[in-house]
Structures are given as structure tokens and as C-alpha cells.
Design an enzyme around this catalytic site. Structure first.
Site, short mmCIF file in Angstrom:
data_model
loop_
_atom_site.label_atom_id
_atom_site.label_comp_id
_atom_site.label_asym_id
_atom_site.label_seq_id
_atom_site.Cartn_x
_atom_site.Cartn_y
_atom_site.Cartn_z
N ASN A 88 2.88 -4.96 5.85
CA ASN A 88 1.85 -5.82 5.25
C ASN A 88 2.43 -6.71 4.17
O ASN A 88 2.20 -7.92 4.14
CB ASN A 88 0.75 -4.95 4.62
N VAL A 89 3.21 -6.12 3.25
CA VAL A 89 3.74 -6.88 2.12
C VAL A 89 4.86 -7.81 2.58
O VAL A 89 4.97 -8.95 2.13
CB VAL A 89 4.23 -5.93 1.00
N ARG B 158 13.93 0.37 14.98
CA ARG B 158 12.83 0.38 15.96
C ARG B 158 12.05 -0.94 15.98
O ARG B 158 11.29 -1.19 16.92
CB ARG B 158 11.88 1.55 15.69
N CYS C 258 1.30 -2.17 -8.08
CA CYS C 258 0.29 -3.21 -7.88
C CYS C 258 -0.80 -3.18 -8.94
O CYS C 258 -1.23 -4.23 -9.44
CB CYS C 258 -0.31 -3.11 -6.48
N GLY D 96 -3.39 -0.71 -0.49
CA GLY D 96 -2.34 -0.16 -1.33
C GLY D 96 -1.61 0.99 -0.68
O GLY D 96 -0.50 1.34 -1.09
N ARG E 295 -9.15 5.73 -5.33
CA ARG E 295 -9.11 4.96 -4.08
C ARG E 295 -10.55 4.70 -3.63
O ARG E 295 -11.39 5.61 -3.61
CB ARG E 295 -8.37 5.75 -2.99
N HIS F 298 -7.58 -4.81 -5.79
CA HIS F 298 -7.72 -3.72 -6.76
C HIS F 298 -8.58 -4.20 -7.93
O HIS F 298 -8.44 -5.34 -8.40
CB HIS F 298 -6.36 -3.29 -7.30
#
Length: 344
Positions: free
Chosen positions: A13-14, A39, A130, A161, A235, A242
């Protein structure tokens, strides 16, 4: 001048966000190399209007690479970052592996840009957690004016996150609720759909979680070691963004109006603070945005020189990918890294 940039963890994602932000901001690249584990070799990722094929991090030669943006996790960073740095390539690491190393600067460019000078000891620069990144962006301009004594921070952290697995779990559990399927919890310790979990990362001896400890340690390292900080990290069932409720005790008097004016002028901050229905920012609205948004600025009458603020930011951008690119821009703009001689 243009620079050869490698992105380790380019399929995550990042990593993908880093590729997008490099292109969006027009970073001066001569070449971008996408790297990941064996992979993922030959997986395709996008960079602007180009498609890059992923190469293997394990055997990549960094001898002609200028900057490596590392987003492959702490274990991988601990193994590879020193080797990459030893080849003369500057590593900007997004994991927690190097944040607390005294020889590695921990940087948010709006907060402590001068600390970047120390990167040469290991050729590694750390990106903060983050939730800490957005917090210190909002706190720094206030600290400069009135000096912060104590912070009480409550975080409301999105599932992104926890990576793609966290986002998938929220999606799958939410769908299961509506179709009456069994709900499976694999990534999180309890059901996350339509629920909140006061537990991020592992528990420590004092009862806090490591996520809470990170906020404390990183705020002290970047802002001021004398600030007293306590944190509860939660969470929440939000995909991206966030949020933080922050109670601040200052040494000097500061009003809500003064704080609002200071934050409106501060780099990286955007104030959305009307005392009316909808006059504040939520994580849904901050997704895809670069700013750290501040709302609900008000005085706390229970302590002397106290304020409450609400802080929201896209954790994949300012909390990770964007801050990493901004660190790279800081290196370039200060002339701390030069393009290396390429092999003919």
C-alpha cells in the site's frame, strides 16, 4: 540534477503510494526502480504514465542508486538498510527499525528539518510512526510559541495502518455482517467491523501497547524530550485516515483564538474549525489529501494553559509515503545528496 530512486516494498500500500506521490510532486528522477521480495518479481506497478516491473530486492546492486525509499517492514529493513547505506545509497526507512537509534535522524520536515544533517553516520533516515507524524506537525508551531508541558493523546487509527490485510478484514467482516455469514478475525485480535479495539501492536510490561510507546518516544525525540506524554491507541473501522483527540498543557498562556491563528500559518497544517454542524474534518474527508487537518480547537478549563484539538490526516500519505518523499526533497534541496556516477 536528477536522481536514481529505488522503492523497496513497491507492491505494498505505502510503496504504491510512494510511486504515485513521486510522480505527482515531480520529483527530479532519472530512473525509478521498483523492488520487492522474490515472490513479487515481474509484478507490474505504475509510476506516472509508466509501468515498472518489480525487481528482486535480495540481489539488487545499489552502487549507482542515490536514494532508496524503504517500505518493506522492520525485519527486512534491519537486514538490508545497512548494506544499502554502505553502498553509498541513502535509505529513508518507513518502518520502526531505526527510529530509536541515536545515530539515525527521525524526521518530519515541517518539524525538525535540521536534524537531517546527522544521516551520514549510517546513511539511514527514519520516517516516524503514522500517528506521530501528524501529531507533531500540529504540535510544533504551538510548542514554539507557548512550550508544551504535557500531552494526553487518544488515537483513532484506520485499518490501513495494518496494511492490506487490515483493510481486507474490515471489508470482509462488514460484508459478513450484512449477509449473516460467520465473522473471522485473523489480522486483528477482535472483530473490527462496527467495533473499536483499544489494542495496536504488542503489550508492554507497563500495560501500554508498543503503538502507544512509539507515540511517546517519537514525540520526545522529534519535538522535546522534556514533554510528558501519555497515549491510548485505538483501532477503528475506518479504511483510511487516522484521527487524534489531543489535550495539551502549556507552560505559557495561549488562547484558542491564538492557536487557531498560529496553525493557519503553519506549514503542513490546515484549520477547519467552525463551531457549527459539520464545521470540522473527519478521516473520510482527509483521504487522498496531503495536509494535517486541525479542528475542534478549544480551551480546557480544567487545567492552567490548556487546549484541546482534533487532528486528522491520511496515514498512507503524511503518515508514511508523503513524509518519506518530503525527506527525499529535503536532502535534494539542501544539497545533501548528489547524483552518482552511472555505469556506462
Amino acid at each position: 540534477m536528477s536522481f536514481k530512486i529505488a522503492i523497496a516494498g513497491a507492491t505494498g500500500n505505502v510503496g504504491r503510494e510512494m510511486l504515485d506521490i513521486l510522480a505527482e510532486r515531480g520529483f527530479p528522477v532519472s530512473e525509478v526502480v521498483a523492488l520487492a521480495s522474490s515472490r513479487s518479481v515481474n509484478t507490474e506497478v505504475s509510476f506516472g504514465d509508466k509501468t515498472l516491473k518489480v525487481k528482486n530486492l535480495e540481489n539488487y546492486d545499489f552502487s549507482d542508486t542515490d536514494i532508496c525509499l524503504m517500505s518493506a517492514g522492520g525485519t527486512i529493513s534491519q537486514k538490508y538498510s545497512p548494506k544499502i547505506g554502505a553502498q553509498g545509497c541513502v535509505v529513508i526507512d518507513n518502518s520502526s527499525a531505526w527510529r530509536y537509534d541515536a545515530d539515525v535522524p527521525l524526521i518530519v520536515p515541517e518539524v525538525n528539518p535540521d536534524a537531517i544533517e546527522g544521516f551520514r553516520k549510517k546513511n539511514i533516515i527514519a520516517n516516524p510512526n503514522c500517528s506521530t507524524a501528524q501529531l507533531v506537525v500540529a504540535l510544533k508551531p504551538l510548542h514554539d510559541v507557548a512550550r508544551i508541558k504535557r500531552l494526553v493523546v487518544s488515537t483513532y487509527q484506520s485499518v490501513s495502518g495494518a496494511g492490506k490485510e487490515g483493510m481486507d478484514e474490515l471489508f470482509n467482516q462488514s460484508r459478513a455482517v450484512f449477509v449473516a455469514d460467520p465473522i473471522e478475525s485473523k489480522k486483528f485480535t477482535k472483530r473490527i467491523a462496527f467495533n473499536v479495539i483499544p489494542h495496536i501492536d504488542v503489550f508492554m510490561d507497563d500495560g501500554s501497547t508498543k503503538e502507544e510507546w512509539k507515540v511517546v518516544a517519537e514525540t520526545k525525540k522529534m519535538l522535546d524530550p522534556k514533554i510528558k506524554v501519555t497515549c491510548t491507541a485505538v483501532r477503528v473501522p475506518v479504511f483510511i485516515g487516522h484521527s487524534e483527540a489531543v489535550n495539551i498543557e502549556f507552560e505559557s498562556e495561549i488562547t484558542a483564538d491564538q492557536a487557531r491563528d498560529i496553525l493557519r500559518e503553519a506549514p503542513g497544517c490546515q484549520v477547519i474549525d467552525k463551531r457549527e454542524d459539520g464545521g470540522y474534518i473527519t478521516p473520510y474527508e482527509c483521504a487522498g489529501e496531503d495536509a494535517t487537518f486541525i479542528s475542534r480547537i478549544r480551551e480546557d478549563p480544567t487545567i492552567e494553559n490548556g487546549l484541546n484539538i482534533w487532528v486528522v490526516s491520511d496515514n498512507l500519505r503524511k503518515g508514511a509515503a508523503l513524509n518519506t518523499i518530503q525527506i527525499a526533497e529535503l536532502l535534494v534541496n539542501r544539497g545533501l545528496v548528489k547524483p552518482r556516477q552511472r555505469a556506462a
